[in-house]
Scaffold this active site. Sequence first.
Site, mmCIF file in Angstrom:
data_model
loop_
_atom_site.group_PDB
_atom_site.id
_atom_site.type_symbol
_atom_site.label_atom_id
_atom_site.label_comp_id
_atom_site.label_asym_id
_atom_site.label_seq_id
_atom_site.Cartn_x
_atom_site.Cartn_y
_atom_site.Cartn_z
ATOM 1 C CD GLU A 1 114.080 -25.612 14.818
ATOM 2 O OE1 GLU A 1 115.241 -26.000 15.021
ATOM 3 O OE2 GLU A 1 113.276 -25.387 15.734
ATOM 4 C CD GLU B 1 115.162 -28.254 8.739
ATOM 5 O OE1 GLU B 1 115.797 -27.471 9.459
ATOM 6 O OE2 GLU B 1 115.316 -29.494 8.763
ATOM 7 C CB CYS C 1 117.682 -25.233 19.790
ATOM 8 S SG CYS C 1 116.103 -25.675 20.455
ATOM 9 C CB SER D 1 115.479 -28.937 12.672
ATOM 10 O OG SER D 1 116.191 -27.800 12.222
ATOM 11 C CE LYS E 1 123.223 -24.591 23.768
ATOM 12 N NZ LYS E 1 121.992 -24.492 24.565
ATOM 13 C CD GLU F 1 125.800 -27.212 20.522
ATOM 14 O OE1 GLU F 1 125.738 -26.345 21.413
ATOM 15 O OE2 GLU F 1 124.926 -27.348 19.644
ATOM 16 C CD GLU G 1 129.496 -32.845 14.149
ATOM 17 O OE1 GLU G 1 130.304 -33.760 14.322
ATOM 18 O OE2 GLU G 1 128.689 -32.492 15.008
ATOM 19 C CB CYS H 1 117.458 -23.514 28.742
ATOM 20 S SG CYS H 1 117.775 -24.327 27.174
HETATM 21 S S1 SF4 Z 1 120.265 -26.542 29.276
HETATM 22 FE FE1 SF4 Z 1 119.411 -28.560 28.969
HETATM 23 S S2 SF4 Z 1 117.592 -28.140 27.736
HETATM 24 FE FE2 SF4 Z 1 118.901 -26.343 27.552
HETATM 25 S S3 SF4 Z 1 120.147 -26.727 25.753
HETATM 26 FE FE3 SF4 Z 1 121.314 -27.457 27.513
HETATM 27 S S4 SF4 Z 1 120.818 -29.617 27.620
HETATM 28 FE FE4 SF4 Z 1 119.283 -28.671 26.342
#
Ligand code: SF4
Lengths: 564, 369
Positions: free
Chosen positions: A270, A273, A290, A310, A349, A352, A357, A494
Amino acid sequence: MTMIKINGTGYETKAGETILETCLRNNIDVPYLCYHPDMQKQTRCRICIVEVNGKIQTSCNTLATDGMDILTDTEEIKKLRRMNMELMLAGKDFSSYKGTRFAEVAESVGVTTSRFGKNSNKKIDEDSPALIRDNNKCILCGRCVQKCQNVQTVNAIGFTNRGHATEVTPYFNRSLNDVACVQCGQCSLVCPTGAIKEQDNITGVMQAIADPEKIVLVQTAPSIRAAIGETQGMEPGSLVTKKMVSALRKLGFDRVLDTDFSADLTIVEEGTELISRIRNNGVLPMMTSCCPGWIKFMEHFYPDFMPNVSTCKSPQQMFGALVKTYYAEKNNMDPSKIVSVSVMPCTAKKFEIRRPEMRDSGYADVDHVLTTRELGDMVKSRGIDFQGLDEQDFDPLMGQSTGAAAIFGATGGVMEAALRTAADILEGKELESIEYQAVRGMDGIKEAEVEIAGMKLKVAVAHGLGNARKLFEHIRKNPAEYHFIEIMCCPGGCSGGGGQPIPTTNEIIKKRNEALYREDQGLPFRKSHKNPEIIRLYDEYIGSANSEKAHHLLHTGYSKKNQF
Amino acid sequence: MQILRKTELRAFERAKALGPDKVLEELEKSGLLGRGGAGFPTARKWRMARDSAASEKFVICNADEGEPGTFKDRLIITKNPEIIIEGILIAAYTIDAKRCFIYLRGEYEYLREGLQAKIDEIKNITQTEISIEIVRGAGAYICGDETAILNSIQDMRGEPRIKPPYPVDKGLYDCPSCINNVETLANVPLIIEGGWEDKRLFSISGDVREPGVHELPVGITARELVEPCQPKERIKALFFGCAGGCIPYKEEMIISKDTVAEQGAMLGSCTIIAVGESRRIPDVCKNIQEFFVHESCGKCNPCREGNYAMLGLLDNISNNIGSDAPDDSISTVEELAGFIKKCSLCGLGQASSTHITTALQHFREEFTK
Ligand code: SF4
Ligand code: SF4
Ligand code: SF4
Ligand code: SF4
Ligand code: FES
């Protein structure tokens, strides 16, 4: 000095403090459910009633004012609370609340069964890969709605219907999977009943561990080490990196690796970049990528910023892409036998890893995501004495990291880590001063101007999507103001993630973040590009940052999504 | 009826000639109490709004008449809309507000056109800069609650707000807002013009041949109230709307705020439902309970779940009357009723069990035999 009397004893109150807050500060137990210290008062549950100068009132919203005479525990109040709890439990199954705050409150009030109601049979919404909603458990405390609407400004969920038919649902009564929900799980973090909670991935992980054919690798996100202790009875702010590694080995993971490693990798990619965008008149301000919660928010609500974001994958996904390629190769493992697990503070996540992708290794880059809470449950159900564990280190090759990666878990941390690396590269030398205090702390939006190599870089940091929204509205009007923006979906970063231990409050988040900055200070390397394992990765596998191979494995793209 | 007298904007003119302070004095002298139910002194409410230093203030006319059996506001809106508008203008002038709203009950949408025409006409004559907008009610009883009206006008869910802050301090868009009921505002021009008598509009219905609105002085007997409406049979009880509870019908009993309160009920907005002796009180209560279950907004647990559970209990009782089964459900009903009253968030919930407590007070034997 303002004094109030609680159950006959005098206490000092603070300006703006409610009766409930004064009680809690002085360890006087008053049950509460809809109240949350960081959100607007709603007074829905009414379980927090006390007697104020002879009158029954809710304590969570009533300001403590001079001379008040408060009784918290009279026979009448206890009786009213019991009736209230019976009504909350009407038609509900008490055993479904095991381990929740609600069960605790019900027990403290002394009611676990109800004379009222027939068993409710509402449809469970389990389509989302991240979250599961079971309205049969919901007591309509409204905390999730407050969080989603007022803190995150996403408005994915709200109240529908009236009276006894009232429910919390995604708009148009759809599944959470089919609305503009960013899957951040902030709703689940404040839900006292578990009516909204993360999808269970424990079963899948346990099965993989039990399968002798599989090699199960686990990565742990930066913020886990500063939070997992809370699930095992430790104080907020306990830093337990090495005990966590031990616990994961005890649970049977074959290799314990670290997302901090790929956080360092993210910074190198990053940072490179950013420098290239600045040098080549690329799209600015560049925005961090991220956080999958923020990425989904951007795709739904601010797709005009897509070119600003990014192209780097999140550390979880960079890690995932390398585990079944680089790591497998170096360790002579058959990638088809690898099960890649991550422990994340995050429910987004879980979403995600299912994005199409995210299969650049030729397999699902990450197979299972466990939240901090889920890992805590696994440790507990195995009967592991966490606090008494020995201290162990991560496995090599993808287990080493720097202080820059540790602070990824705190709002402002990614920015600080990126500046540490970018400054060194641009100045062409190793800088001594590496702490960027202006981007730390819990202010919703933070700004700083830093001078690097004669260039003035203007940066901004926002956490919590409500703050992000404010910042974006500002950038839309002033597109040329900033060079670099860090966005974290969850308040506090996080450390305040939707998968973190319950309770999570701003006070607790601050302590977790302080622990991460302690970790940073204690590590031998504090700049991502100095991580020896990262240097080796580039030398032996990727070539250079932003190279073609890097793009294939470590970068990604985005797509516009509907708002409704 | 005095309330249908035409004041032809003379009161508004006189108010402007008097100035706000004198207007407040005259209102104070009259002793006018809010007609919505709570009976708060109108002059005091206006003075609080006037004394606020805020730059923006609002006047809101509550025309969300939702109490079953109440139709007095409709009468005024249909027959003398001018006097309401004049009352609003006097209020706005006195507290120094520029924008006013009429929160019109959803079911009264058909009255909107006529009302709007009158507003336009009066705006034209007076050339006042004060604006009056009609807002359509959300069709929920709870929206008659002052703070729920604010939310509804602001396009939010029709749920009551936590008080304090009170609307006169922080109301619509957090600005001081003076909310008055239609009948209250309609009395103001009469007071300012002079020759006003303290009379109230009673909406009378139930087991009578001639239900309707009657303008009567306060302090007459139950018989004087009910007789002109031609009861169909002997009257046994008077229910004061759904929320006000009930009293036994005694011909010579004086009906006033205080005498009704002595019997545990609330005169409120003077809605009277006369119940004949052929009806069973538990059935009446069950019907009223259905209303509350339907109208609970769902925000707080005591009212939302409590009223629902209460309906189940009443249903049981009314189905089992006559059978000898020992019934401890009466004590559960009483416990639940007390809980709902003490712990509910807003006036709707707090009043929603009055019909049961008063029915048990006066007609307990009907619940057990
Ligand atoms: S915990 Fe919240 S801030 Fe951290 S990556 Fe996941 S969604 Fe984003
Ligand atoms: S996951 Fe986040 S966006 Fe989705 S409903 Fe919960 S709080 Fe709202
Ligand atoms: S889902 Fe949870 S947080 Fe939301 S209203 Fe229900 S119980 Fe409260
Ligand atoms: S008392 Fe009833 S109407 Fe009032 S806020 Fe509570 S649920 Fe809504
Ligand atoms: S905690 Fe006070 S009403 Fe819910």
